[in-house]
Scaffold this motif. Structure first.
Motif, mmCIF file in Angstrom:
data_model
loop_
_atom_site.group_PDB
_atom_site.id
_atom_site.type_symbol
_atom_site.label_atom_id
_atom_site.label_comp_id
_atom_site.label_asym_id
_atom_site.label_seq_id
_atom_site.Cartn_x
_atom_site.Cartn_y
_atom_site.Cartn_z
ATOM 1 N N GLU A 198 37.615 -40.342 30.099
ATOM 2 C CA GLU A 198 38.573 -41.334 30.597
ATOM 3 C C GLU A 198 38.387 -42.688 29.914
ATOM 4 O O GLU A 198 39.372 -43.365 29.597
ATOM 5 C CB GLU A 198 38.469 -41.472 32.121
ATOM 6 C CG GLU A 198 38.918 -40.232 32.872
ATOM 7 C CD GLU A 198 40.330 -39.765 32.530
ATOM 8 O OE1 GLU A 198 41.239 -40.610 32.398
ATOM 9 O OE2 GLU A 198 40.528 -38.543 32.376
ATOM 10 N N GLN A 199 37.150 -43.081 29.669
ATOM 11 C CA GLN A 199 36.917 -44.340 28.952
ATOM 12 C C GLN A 199 37.481 -44.262 27.537
ATOM 13 O O GLN A 199 38.125 -45.188 27.054
ATOM 14 C CB GLN A 199 35.415 -44.672 28.905
ATOM 15 C CG GLN A 199 34.799 -44.997 30.238
ATOM 16 C CD GLN A 199 35.505 -46.116 30.962
ATOM 17 O OE1 GLN A 199 35.655 -47.215 30.444
ATOM 18 N NE2 GLN A 199 35.961 -45.832 32.167
ATOM 19 N N SER A 200 37.249 -43.134 26.894
ATOM 20 C CA SER A 200 37.727 -42.953 25.523
ATOM 21 C C SER A 200 39.244 -42.926 25.443
ATOM 22 O O SER A 200 39.829 -43.425 24.476
ATOM 23 C CB SER A 200 37.161 -41.656 24.941
ATOM 24 O OG SER A 200 35.753 -41.735 24.861
ATOM 25 N N LEU A 201 39.869 -42.372 26.469
ATOM 26 C CA LEU A 201 41.330 -42.269 26.461
ATOM 27 C C LEU A 201 42.022 -43.604 26.728
ATOM 28 O O LEU A 201 43.247 -43.694 26.615
ATOM 29 C CB LEU A 201 41.796 -41.220 27.468
ATOM 30 C CG LEU A 201 41.437 -39.777 27.105
ATOM 31 C CD1 LEU A 201 41.839 -38.830 28.230
ATOM 32 C CD2 LEU A 201 42.040 -39.360 25.783
ATOM 33 N N LYS A 202 41.265 -44.637 27.024
ATOM 34 C CA LYS A 202 41.859 -45.976 27.153
ATOM 35 C C LYS A 202 42.337 -46.486 25.793
ATOM 36 O O LYS A 202 43.159 -47.394 25.726
ATOM 37 C CB LYS A 202 40.862 -46.953 27.779
ATOM 38 C CG LYS A 202 40.622 -46.655 29.246
ATOM 39 C CD LYS A 202 39.661 -47.644 29.866
ATOM 40 C CE LYS A 202 39.488 -47.326 31.346
ATOM 41 N NZ LYS A 202 38.613 -48.289 32.016
#
Length: 130
Positions: free
Chosen positions: A50-54
């Motif tokens: 989820e952090q990476s998909l920001k």
């Protein structure tokens, strides 16, 4: 579906990093196969993904390519001559990276720690080095 980590960088870019689902699949495989040494808990993997998909997939793809094709050898050599320089290297790259850095930036310090997310997985040790 084949694993994104079994491909060349060009295939990873072409097949995974050019659409949202591919980006998610690549990050999940990369997180579990490359980023940390230990087995991730499900909630940790979700958090990392989820952090990476920001970062939108089209920007992530460009950052991925930029990292592959950038050459900072001159800057690395210059920095070790002019100021205290520390390289914290993924243990998987210890041999190649240490040998190269000792030749290139011979005044720099080189420490080995963990994998790609060493600063997260080993935060106390990492912060102590820095």
């Amino acid at each position: 579906m084949e694993c994104p980590l079994d491909n060349t960088a060009a295939a990873a870019y072409t097949n995974y990093l050019r659409n949202p689902k591919g980006q998610r699949d690549f990050i999940a495989a990369y997180a579990t196969g490359v980023m940390v040494q230990r087995e991730l808990k499900e909630e940790e993997l979700i958090w990392i993904v989820e952090q990476s998909l920001k970062t939108p997939y089209y920007i992530a793809a460009n950052l991925f390519c930029s990292g592959l094709f950038s050459d900072y050898r001159v800057e690395a050599a210059d920095s070790s001559e002019s100021l205290p320089t520390l390289f914290v290297v993924d243990e998987n790259w210890a041999g190649v990276a240490t040998t190269s850095l000792r030749k290139l930036a011979h005044k720099a310090s080189v420490e080995l720690l963990g994998r790609h997310l060493m600063f997260w997985e080993y935060s106390e040790k990492f912060n102590g080095m820095v």
